[in-house]
Enzyme design. Sequence first.
Site, PDB file in Angstrom:
ATOM      1  N   GLY A   1       0.874  -1.175   0.000  1.00 57.60           N
ATOM      2  CA  GLY A   1       0.000   0.000   0.000  1.00 57.60           C
ATOM      3  C   GLY A   1       0.908   1.220   0.000  1.00 57.60           C
ATOM      4  O   GLY A   1       1.852   1.295   0.806  1.00 57.60           O
ATOM      5  N   ALA A   2       0.629   2.152  -0.920  1.00 57.99           N
ATOM      6  CA  ALA A   2       1.564   3.257  -1.141  1.00 57.99           C
ATOM      7  C   ALA A   2       1.953   4.012   0.140  1.00 57.99           C
ATOM      8  O   ALA A   2       3.146   4.175   0.426  1.00 57.99           O
ATOM      9  CB  ALA A   2       0.982   4.198  -2.194  1.00 57.99           C
TER      10      ALA A   2
ATOM     11  N   ASP B   1      -1.590   4.594  -6.411  1.00 54.58           N
ATOM     12  CA  ASP B   1      -0.141   4.508  -6.187  1.00 54.58           C
ATOM     13  C   ASP B   1       0.594   5.702  -6.766  1.00 54.58           C
ATOM     14  O   ASP B   1       1.682   6.044  -6.316  1.00 54.58           O
ATOM     15  CB  ASP B   1       0.406   3.209  -6.765  1.00 54.58           C
ATOM     16  CG  ASP B   1      -0.016   2.065  -5.872  1.00 54.58           C
ATOM     17  OD1 ASP B   1      -1.176   1.632  -5.975  1.00 54.58           O
ATOM     18  OD2 ASP B   1       0.807   1.650  -5.038  1.00 54.58           O
TER      19      ASP B   1
ATOM     20  N   ASN C   1      -3.335   2.520 -10.123  1.00 54.11           N
ATOM     21  CA  ASN C   1      -3.736   1.780  -8.919  1.00 54.11           C
ATOM     22  C   ASN C   1      -3.699   0.298  -9.267  1.00 54.11           C
ATOM     23  O   ASN C   1      -3.420  -0.100 -10.410  1.00 54.11           O
ATOM     24  CB  ASN C   1      -5.127   2.215  -8.445  1.00 54.11           C
ATOM     25  CG  ASN C   1      -5.464   1.636  -7.077  1.00 54.11           C
ATOM     26  OD1 ASN C   1      -4.655   1.692  -6.152  1.00 54.11           O
ATOM     27  ND2 ASN C   1      -6.636   1.038  -6.925  1.00 54.11           N
ATOM     28  N   LYS C   2      -3.990  -0.520  -8.295  1.00 57.21           N
ATOM     29  CA  LYS C   2      -3.914  -1.985  -8.457  1.00 57.21           C
ATOM     30  C   LYS C   2      -4.566  -2.449  -9.749  1.00 57.21           C
ATOM     31  O   LYS C   2      -5.631  -1.962 -10.130  1.00 57.21           O
ATOM     32  CB  LYS C   2      -4.585  -2.624  -7.236  1.00 57.21           C
ATOM     33  CG  LYS C   2      -4.642  -4.120  -7.217  1.00 57.21           C
ATOM     34  CD  LYS C   2      -3.298  -4.795  -7.431  1.00 57.21           C
ATOM     35  CE  LYS C   2      -2.229  -4.319  -6.458  1.00 57.21           C
ATOM     36  NZ  LYS C   2      -0.868  -4.801  -6.823  1.00 57.21           N
TER      37      LYS C   2
HETATM   38  O1  MRU Z   1       0.550  -4.072  -4.617  1.00 50.39           O
HETATM   39  P1  MRU Z   1      -0.074  -3.346  -3.467  1.00 50.39           P
HETATM   40  O2  MRU Z   1      -0.875  -4.238  -2.582  1.00 50.39           O
HETATM   41  O3  MRU Z   1       0.926  -2.510  -2.715  1.00 50.39           O
HETATM   42  O4  MRU Z   1      -1.087  -2.348  -4.169  1.00 50.39           O
HETATM   43  C1  MRU Z   1      -1.803  -1.462  -3.353  1.00 50.39           C
HETATM   44  C2  MRU Z   1      -2.743  -0.603  -4.092  1.00 50.39           C
HETATM   45  O5  MRU Z   1      -2.865  -0.657  -5.292  1.00 50.39           O
HETATM   46  C3  MRU Z   1      -3.485   0.407  -3.270  1.00 50.39           C
HETATM   47  O6  MRU Z   1      -4.754   0.644  -3.797  1.00 50.39           O
HETATM   48  C4  MRU Z   1      -2.685   1.722  -3.257  1.00 50.39           C
HETATM   49  O7  MRU Z   1      -1.361   1.488  -2.899  1.00 50.39           O
HETATM   50  C5  MRU Z   1      -3.282   2.724  -2.349  1.00 50.39           C
HETATM   51  S1  MRU Z   1      -3.110   2.294  -0.665  1.00 50.39           S
HETATM   52  C6  MRU Z   1      -3.836   3.518   0.266  1.00 50.39           C
END
Ligand code: MRU
Length: 371
Positions: free
Chosen positions: A61-62, A251, A261-262
Site C-alpha cells: 500500500g503506497a 499509487d 492503482n492496483k
Molecule cells: O501491490 P499493493 O498491494 O501494494 O497495491 C496497493 C494498491 O494498489 C493500493 O490501492 C494503493 O497502494 C493505495 S493504498 C492507500
Amino acid sequence: MKENKIEDRIHIMDLDTVALDEQERAVVIIDQTKLPYSVELLHLTTAQQIWDAIYLLQVRGAPAIGVAAAMGMYVLASRYDAVTYDEFYAAFCRDKEFLDSSRPTAVNLSWALKRMEAVVVSHDKDTISQIVEALHQEALAIRDEDIWVCHQIGAYGVSLLKPGDGVLTHCNAGKLATVRYGTATAPIYLAEEQGYHLRVFCDETRPLLQGARLTAFELQESGVDTTLICDNMSAMVMKNGWVNAIFVGCDRVAANGDTANKIGTSVVAAVAQQYGVPMYICAPTSTIDLDTPTGDDIVIEERKPQEVTEMWYENRMAPEGVKVFNPAFDVTDHSLIAGIVTEYGIARAPYTESLRDIFARKQQGTADENH
Ligand code: MRU
C-alpha cells in the site's frame, strides 16, 4: 531479525500497520502475507529485511510503504559507524537507492526517501548523532502526517455518501495500506461511526487477493457490512444498482489526473461509467506526482508469473510454459474519475488545474471549506 511474534488474538485495528520500536530501533510491521489467519509482527533492522518486506508485500500500500521506508532509513542510519558527514551521507545514499529500487510504481516510496535525504542534507553542519535524531523526528512526522491525512480524506470522502449507500472498492487501500484508517476505507469507517450502515463490496483483486485477504478482513473486523466478490462480478453488482459510489486508492496520480492503482482498477472504472456510478480516487498529496505529466509516464511494476499460475492453488492451475503477463497496476484515465479526494479537498476535472489548486492549499495550510 528478531524472532517473529505470533499473536493470533491481536485485533489488527488496534495496531499501527507500520510502527517504530524505539528501544530496539526496529521497524515493526504486520506481516500482510500471513493475514487474515495469523497476525504476525516482523521487526526489521537491516536494509535487506526492509527491501524484502516491501518487495514481498509484507508491508504494502503506497502510504505504508512510504512510512516503512522513512522509518527504515532512520533505523539504518542510527546503526552507521560513520565518523565524518561524508561517510555518513555516502552510506545513507547507498541504502536510500537500495530501498527505492524495491517497488517502482508507488511514488510515496521515493517521496518519503527524498524527505529523509533532505533532512541529512540540511543538517550537514551537525554532528552525526544530531542528524540521526533529526531523521528520527522526520520519520515520526511522516507517520503522524499519514494518520492525519487519512483522517482528512475520510472527512471529505464521507460528504460523498448517504446513509444506506452501497460502496465498491478494489484492492486494499485500507488501514493495512496506511498507518491507520486507510484512504479509500477512511470515508467508510467515518460513515459507519455516524450510523450510515453502508453495504461494501470488496473485489477479491487477483492475483494477490488484497481485497479478499485484507480489505474484507479489516472491514469485517470493524463490523462493516461486507460482501466479497470476484473481480469479474463487479459489473453485475453495478448493473443491479447495488453500488452508489466506488472508492479506491492509488499509487501515483499524474498531473492530468490519470491514476495508477492496483491492476483491475481501470476495468472497474470503465464499467462504472457504463452504469453511471461515480468513481472516486482517494489520494494523499504524497501520492500525487505533478512531475509525471500523464499516466503514460508512470512505470508499471511487473511481477512474477507464479503469482498468476500457482501461488494460491494446491496444484498449479496453468499449463507449464504458458506465457504470463502480470502487471501489478494499471492506469485509469482521468476522464473516468468523478473526483480525487485528498487531505486538502476534492479535486474535480479539469485535474491539471484542480490538482495544482490542491497543492496551493497545501502550501497555505488551508483545507477546502466547500466540502
Ligand atoms: O501491490 P499493493 O498491494 O501494494 O497495491 C496497493 C494498491 O494498489 C493500493 O490501492 C494503493 O497502494 C493505495 S493504498 C492507500
